[in-house]
Motif scaffolding. Structure first.
Motif, PDB file in Angstrom:
ATOM      1  N   VAL A 124       0.854  -1.190   0.000  1.00 43.59           N
ATOM      2  CA  VAL A 124       0.000   0.000   0.000  1.00 43.59           C
ATOM      3  C   VAL A 124       0.889   1.239   0.000  1.00 43.59           C
ATOM      4  N   GLY A 125       0.590   2.167  -0.894  1.00 49.25           N
ATOM      5  CA  GLY A 125       1.263   3.457  -0.901  1.00 49.25           C
ATOM      6  C   GLY A 125       0.269   4.548  -0.595  1.00 49.25           C
ATOM      7  N   ILE A 126       0.762   5.759  -0.408  1.00 50.54           N
ATOM      8  CA  ILE A 126      -0.144   6.865  -0.110  1.00 50.54           C
ATOM      9  C   ILE A 126       0.289   8.111  -0.874  1.00 50.54           C
ATOM     10  N   VAL A 127      -0.718   8.812  -1.413  1.00 52.72           N
ATOM     11  CA  VAL A 127      -0.520  10.062  -2.138  1.00 52.72           C
ATOM     12  C   VAL A 127      -1.442  11.091  -1.504  1.00 52.72           C
ATOM     13  N   GLY A 128      -0.906  12.261  -1.194  1.00 51.74           N
ATOM     14  CA  GLY A 128      -1.737  13.307  -0.607  1.00 51.74           C
ATOM     15  C   GLY A 128      -1.459  14.639  -1.267  1.00 51.74           C
ATOM     16  N   MET A 129      -2.501  15.453  -1.398  1.00 55.83           N
ATOM     17  CA  MET A 129      -2.361  16.749  -2.044  1.00 55.83           C
ATOM     18  C   MET A 129      -2.862  17.851  -1.127  1.00 55.83           C
TER      19      MET A 129
END
Length: 245
Positions: free
Chosen positions: A108-113
């Motif tokens: 699992v990876g995570i991307v946040g903006m």
């Protein structure tokens, strides 16, 4: 591009005594990505979720506003964000990562903006289930200890970002510098000279035009070239750390 009704699978993830509404798309068991919303709300990043899913990921978008609020103005978004418990949001994201692993996601990876980048960093630091983190234009050192952040990190910053102490160049450079100082050799810091905050958005929502957005919050107008470059880097980063065996 909004998600189609077929793609919008709403469900709830239990975290603590509460339930977290979420959008999810992509096949169960695929490498997974948690995509964390900007301060405008979860619906604002539907197009990003669909694009990530098109690369073979199961994408989960936590609705941290609980389905009851989407930012319609700068004041509205600020008020919602201020009254939203940050620690609870990070805990919810950590539980979302555990949920994806329990479903069968190998990694699992995570991307946040924007505000989501702050929460992504905090959740990645806390969760053993999150393998890598890609924050876009946003950081806070209140939610994580940079000296102990040893996961792959790919940060994206607009050089014209005018949000001091949050996502201006000084903050982005500090993020990269302090994580590298911990001995982490898997740190990328990408700067896009022609754009500023929220440059990944191909829509000016909640403003009527990009010119109105520029006038009211100072974010430069839409520029497709850095968006596509950032996407190519992001997908390569995720593929490297979530799909490679």
């Amino acid at each position: 591009m909004a998600l189609s009704q077929h793609e919008q699978r709403f469900f709830s993830i239990k975290y603590g005594p509460k339930q977290l509404p979420a959008r999810v798309l992509g096949p169960v068991g695929a490498p997974a990505v948690i995509l964390v919303q900007e301060w405008w709300g979860a619906a604002n990043i539907d197009a990003h979720a669909a694009r990530l899913a098109s690369h073979g990921y199961r994408v989960l978008v936590p609705d941290l506003y609980g389905g009851w609020a989407e930012g319609k103005s700068v004041l509205w978004a600020k008020l919602v964000m201020l009254f939203m418990p940050t620690s609870g949001s990070v805990s919810a994201i950590v539980d979302a990562a555990a949920h994806l692993k329990a479903e069968g996601a190998p990694k699992v990876g995570i991307v946040g903006m924007c505000y989501g980048a702050v929460l992504a960093l905090g959740a990645a630091a806390r969760s053993d289930d999150i393998a890598c983190c890609a924050p876009f234009y946003g950081a806070s050192f209140l939610l994580f200890d940079a000296s102990k952040f040893h996961k792959p990190l790919q940060a994206h910053w607009g050089q014209l970002d005018n949000l001091k102490y949050f996502s201006d160049m000084a903050m982005g450079e500090r993020l990269a510098r302090e994580v590298r100082a911990s001995g982490n050799t898997q740190v990328e810091f990408h700067v896009y000279p022609t754009v500023g905050h929220s440059f990944m958005q191909a829509s000016p929502v909640p403003f009527a035009t990009f010119e109105e957005r520029l006038a009211k919050v100072g974010h430069p107008v839409y520029d497709k070239k850095p968006i596509e470059l950032a996407w190519s880097r992001l997908v390569y980063f995720l593929d490297t750390h979530l799909k490679a065996r």
